[in-house]
Write a protein that holds these residues in place. Structure first.
Motif, short mmCIF file in Angstrom:
data_model
loop_
_atom_site.label_atom_id
_atom_site.label_comp_id
_atom_site.label_asym_id
_atom_site.label_seq_id
_atom_site.Cartn_x
_atom_site.Cartn_y
_atom_site.Cartn_z
N LEU A 100 6.77 -6.39 -9.25
CA LEU A 100 7.38 -5.98 -10.52
C LEU A 100 6.82 -4.62 -10.97
CD1 LEU A 100 7.60 -9.29 -12.56
CD2 LEU A 100 9.48 -7.98 -11.58
N LYS A 101 5.53 -4.45 -10.84
CA LYS A 101 4.89 -3.21 -11.23
C LYS A 101 5.41 -2.05 -10.37
CE LYS A 101 0.29 -1.17 -11.60
NZ LYS A 101 -1.14 -1.41 -11.38
N ALA A 102 5.50 -2.26 -9.06
CA ALA A 102 5.92 -1.20 -8.14
C ALA A 102 7.40 -0.85 -8.30
CB ALA A 102 5.66 -1.63 -6.71
N VAL A 103 8.25 -1.84 -8.42
CA VAL A 103 9.68 -1.60 -8.50
C VAL A 103 10.06 -0.98 -9.84
CG1 VAL A 103 11.95 -2.73 -8.51
CG2 VAL A 103 10.27 -3.34 -6.79
N ASN A 104 9.34 -1.34 -10.90
CA ASN A 104 9.64 -0.80 -12.22
C ASN A 104 8.93 0.52 -12.52
OD1 ASN A 104 11.39 -2.88 -12.98
ND2 ASN A 104 9.68 -4.20 -13.47
N SER A 122 4.35 -16.39 14.21
CA SER A 122 4.59 -17.76 14.63
C SER A 122 3.31 -18.23 15.30
CB SER A 122 5.77 -17.83 15.61
OG SER A 122 5.96 -19.14 16.06
N GLY A 123 2.59 -19.11 14.62
CA GLY A 123 1.29 -19.52 15.13
C GLY A 123 0.36 -18.31 15.11
N MET A 124 -0.20 -17.97 16.23
CA MET A 124 -1.09 -16.81 16.32
C MET A 124 -0.36 -15.59 16.87
SD MET A 124 -3.96 -17.79 15.12
CE MET A 124 -5.12 -16.57 15.68
N LYS A 125 0.95 -15.70 17.09
CA LYS A 125 1.71 -14.63 17.73
C LYS A 125 2.48 -13.81 16.70
CE LYS A 125 5.25 -13.84 21.19
NZ LYS A 125 6.21 -14.43 22.09
N ALA A 126 2.29 -12.50 16.71
CA ALA A 126 3.07 -11.60 15.86
C ALA A 126 4.46 -11.43 16.48
CB ALA A 126 2.38 -10.24 15.76
N LEU A 127 5.50 -11.60 15.65
CA LEU A 127 6.87 -11.52 16.15
C LEU A 127 7.54 -10.18 15.89
CD1 LEU A 127 8.17 -15.02 14.97
CD2 LEU A 127 7.33 -14.38 17.24
N HIS A 128 7.32 -9.65 14.69
CA HIS A 128 8.05 -8.44 14.30
C HIS A 128 7.36 -7.81 13.10
CE1 HIS A 128 11.56 -5.87 13.94
NE2 HIS A 128 11.67 -6.17 12.67
N HIS A 129 7.33 -6.50 13.03
CA HIS A 129 6.73 -5.79 11.89
C HIS A 129 7.83 -5.07 11.10
CE1 HIS A 129 3.50 -3.97 9.62
NE2 HIS A 129 4.23 -2.87 9.62
N ILE A 130 7.73 -5.14 9.77
CA ILE A 130 8.71 -4.53 8.89
C ILE A 130 7.97 -3.76 7.79
CG2 ILE A 130 10.64 -4.94 7.30
CD1 ILE A 130 10.84 -7.78 8.63
N ASP A 131 8.38 -2.52 7.53
CA ASP A 131 7.88 -1.74 6.40
C ASP A 131 9.04 -1.51 5.44
OD1 ASP A 131 5.20 -1.43 7.20
OD2 ASP A 131 5.74 0.25 8.51
N ILE A 132 8.86 -1.91 4.18
CA ILE A 132 9.92 -1.79 3.18
C ILE A 132 9.40 -0.96 2.00
CG2 ILE A 132 11.45 -3.01 1.60
CD1 ILE A 132 11.25 -5.43 3.48
N PRO A 133 9.97 0.23 1.78
CA PRO A 133 9.57 1.01 0.61
C PRO A 133 10.01 0.30 -0.67
CG PRO A 133 10.80 2.35 2.20
CD PRO A 133 10.93 0.92 2.62
N PHE A 134 9.12 0.26 -1.67
CA PHE A 134 9.47 -0.38 -2.94
C PHE A 134 10.73 0.24 -3.51
CE2 PHE A 134 4.66 -1.03 -3.56
CZ PHE A 134 4.69 -2.25 -2.92
N SER A 135 10.90 1.54 -3.35
CA SER A 135 12.04 2.25 -3.93
C SER A 135 13.37 1.84 -3.32
CB SER A 135 11.85 3.76 -3.78
OG SER A 135 11.79 4.11 -2.41
N LYS A 136 13.36 1.18 -2.17
CA LYS A 136 14.59 0.77 -1.49
C LYS A 136 14.95 -0.70 -1.73
CE LYS A 136 15.09 4.76 0.50
NZ LYS A 136 16.17 5.66 0.19
N LYS A 165 0.84 -1.19 0.00
CA LYS A 165 0.00 0.00 0.00
C LYS A 165 0.88 1.24 0.00
CE LYS A 165 -3.79 1.94 2.71
NZ LYS A 165 -4.60 1.75 3.89
N ASP A 166 0.52 2.20 -0.83
CA ASP A 166 1.22 3.49 -0.87
C ASP A 166 2.73 3.35 -1.05
OD1 ASP A 166 -1.25 4.81 -0.49
OD2 ASP A 166 -1.05 4.66 1.70
N GLY A 167 3.17 2.42 -1.91
CA GLY A 167 4.58 2.27 -2.20
C GLY A 167 5.39 1.56 -1.14
N ILE A 168 4.70 0.86 -0.24
CA ILE A 168 5.38 0.16 0.86
C ILE A 168 4.88 -1.27 0.97
CG2 ILE A 168 5.67 0.07 3.38
CD1 ILE A 168 5.52 3.13 3.37
N LEU A 169 5.81 -2.19 1.15
CA LEU A 169 5.49 -3.57 1.48
C LEU A 169 5.52 -3.65 3.00
CD1 LEU A 169 5.05 -6.59 0.88
CD2 LEU A 169 7.54 -6.81 0.69
N SER A 170 4.38 -3.88 3.60
CA SER A 170 4.24 -3.92 5.05
C SER A 170 4.06 -5.38 5.48
CB SER A 170 3.03 -3.09 5.47
OG SER A 170 2.89 -3.07 6.86
N MET A 171 4.96 -5.89 6.32
CA MET A 171 4.94 -7.31 6.70
C MET A 171 4.98 -7.47 8.21
SD MET A 171 7.68 -8.94 4.03
CE MET A 171 9.08 -8.06 4.72
#
Length: 95
Positions: free
Chosen positions: A90-94, A34-48, A24-30
């Motif tokens: 591919l669409k976002a990075v290009n 592990s199971g039902m537990k969230a371990l870590h959040h990462i936001d990666i801009p497509f441009s990077k 969303k909005d040029g960012i891959l948000s992940m």
């Protein structure tokens, strides 16, 4: 979306597991989970993202890229995310 991911840092330390993600909005948000537990959040801009590749890993389709000296690899798990990732990354990075 939900898929399998491997993240390998420059020292060879690896995370292997599942991730919930959205693009969303040029960012891959992940959020690594592990199971039902969230371990870590990462936001990666497509441009990077660098070195985006689509290839095979032990016969399975893989989409990978590098961000901040870590290699992120999404490995096809059969739920249709491969086509979604391939198309949108591919669409976002290009753009």
């Amino acid at each position: 979306m939900y898929t399998y991911i491997q993240i390998i840092d420059a020292g060879g330390k690896a995370f292997k597991g599942y991730v919930v993600y959205e693009m969303k909005d040029g960012i891959l948000s992940m959020t690594l989970v592990s199971g039902m537990k969230a371990l870590h959040h990462i936001d990666i801009p497509f441009s990077k993202m660098i070195d985006l590749k689509i290839d095979q890993f032990y016969g399975e389709d893989r989409i990978s890229f590098i961000y901040q000296a870590k290699k992120y690899s999404f490995i096809y798990t059969g739920y249709g995310e491969e086509q979604y990732l391939e198309h949108h990354l591919l669409k976002a990075v290009n753009a």
